[in-house]
Design a protein around this motif. Structure first.
Motif: not given
Length: 426
Positions: A209-214, A218-219, A248-250, A284-285
């Motif tokens: 499972t891919f996680s964008f935040n991981k 952190r931004r 993230s939407s793309t 949002n992280f």
């Protein structure tokens, strides 16, 4: 059995005339030749037992055949027996062995994200080496049976651990999705590029499972992000990392088109314009993430591209084999907003407006609506499944337009010389 070995120098000048036996070895359009007459001078002789003296070592072929058979029957190995009959044969074979040897190499893949053909595969190399034992056995067998002394070299092949067949299955384009960033501020574009760099060439293994935040992290300013517009409570405000949600939407749209299983995707508090309604993915992280699962049999690779006008995210992996996906939505329960106009008589907004002919929007208008988003699955062009992804509801928000309260000062310009004549006269 114990054999007595000792070395003797042999006078073989008298046998040169009839010892012209040659061994020829062929491989891959190459020919290697061993000539007995050229190697007799450097030969040595060993006596194993008294019976060996019965044979003429360099005599007729028949004598030499009997000698070879005798040596083999008393337990002498094929390599030593042949070396006795064919001096320096092993040296010749060793040279051939080095000449034909090829070390096996794994197939490898290089990635060039700036080209349409992202994956470039260097094929594997099959390892090759001489099967020396089989060659020696063939020489003995042919010589004893009066068969041809012209040999095709027996080659052992060693397979590499990674082949082109291992790599090819995960290099197919599954999805390609782009969004426009032409009107974005320089700081917003910087944040977008920063996030894309973190995603580029990321691999996702089957069932992972891919996680964008991981992956993106952190931004924060420490991680190279700048202030740009973000959405908070349905309004645009400045915040560190503004623009990352477009990335993230793309990626979300690309993952949908790749047929991947969506684990988590969240909408923004207000509608955005860079993707179709119902297909945004707010991150949002620590609170909101984009997650999807690799539900294929091969690993996936994310490839990102950035330009001043567009961002592009491609997902490569297992071939879709005639399957394709389309993203559609339904919009209903539409409520149009109204506009409220107020005058800043209490001077609460003098940082934005002062005069009566100046205005700004304290609240921007948002149309109320419900959006259902779908993923349609096709096989060879025929619709076979329509999946409801989510239902997004947006409340109507009426606009609030604020004008300044102070009138502009009027200036009087005297255009007649008569009115100033007194001044001039004085």
């Amino acid at each position: 059995m114990c054999f007595l070995l000792f070395i003797l120098t042999t006078n073989v000048g008298s046998v040169f005339a009839f010892n012209e036996e040659k061994l020829t070895f062929n491989y891959n359009n190459k020919i290697f030749t061993y000539s007995l007459s050229k190697n007799i001078k450097t030969s040595t002789q060993f006596d194993i037992n008294h019976e060996i003296n019965k044979y003429n070592r360099f005599g007729s072929t028949l004598d030499r055949q009997k000698l070879l058979l005798h040596l083999l029957n008393i337990g002498i190995s094929e390599d030593i027996a042949l070396e006795y009959l064919f001096p320096n044969l092993l040296k010749t074979i060793n040279k051939i062995e080095k000449n034909v040897f090829v070390k096996e190499k794994n197939a490898c893949v290089s990635i060039n994200t700036s080209t349409e053909k992202v994956f470039s595969i260097t094929p594997e190399t099959i390892g090759k080496k001489l099967n020396k034992n089989l060659l020696l056995h063939n020489i003995c067998n042919n010589y004893l049976n009066n068969n041809s002394l012209d040999f095709e070299l027996p080659i052992l092949e060693t397979a590499p651990k990674v082949t082109t067949k291992d790599i090819k299955p995960y290099t197919y384009l599954r999805a390609d999705f782009s969004t426009n960033i032409f009107s974005s501020s320089p700081d917003r574009k910087h944040n977008i590029k920063n996030a894309l760099t973190s995603l580029n060439k990321v691999e996702i293994m089957p069932n992972e499972t891919f996680s964008f935040n991981k992956v993106v992290g952190r931004r924060t300013e420490a991680n190279g992000y700048r202030n740009a517009k973000i959405i908070v409570n349905n309004e645009y405000v400045d915040g560190v990392g503004g623009g990352v949600c477009q990335v993230s939407s793309t990626l979300y749209n690309s993952a949908l088109l790749a047929g991947l299983e969506i684990v988590e995707a969240n909408k923004h508090s207000r509608q955005i314009s860079y993707v179709k309604q119902g297909f945004d993915a707010m991150v949002n992280f620590g609170s909101s993430d984009l997650k999807f699962k690799n539900n294929t049999n091969e690993k996936l690779t994310i490839i990102t591209n950035f330009s001043t006008n567009d961002i592009r995210i491609r997902i490569f992996g297992e071939s879709l084999k005639g399957t394709s996906y389309k993203l559609t939505n339904e919009v209903f329960d539409i409520i149009e907003p109204t506009e409220e106009i107020i005058t800043d008589t209490e001077q609460k907004h003098t940082d934005k407006v002062i005069y009566e002919d100046e205005f700004f929007y304290l609240k921007t208008a948002t149309t109320g609506k419900t959006i259902k988003s779908y993923r349609e699955k096709y096989l060879n062009g025929a619709l076979i499944e329509k999946q409801l992804l989510r239902t997004d509801k947006f409340k109507v928000q009426n606009a609030v337009k604020v004008y300044g309260a102070k009138p502009r000062e009027e200036f009087t310009v005297f255009g007649s010389l008569d009115k100033c004549s007194l001044c001039i006269a004085q």
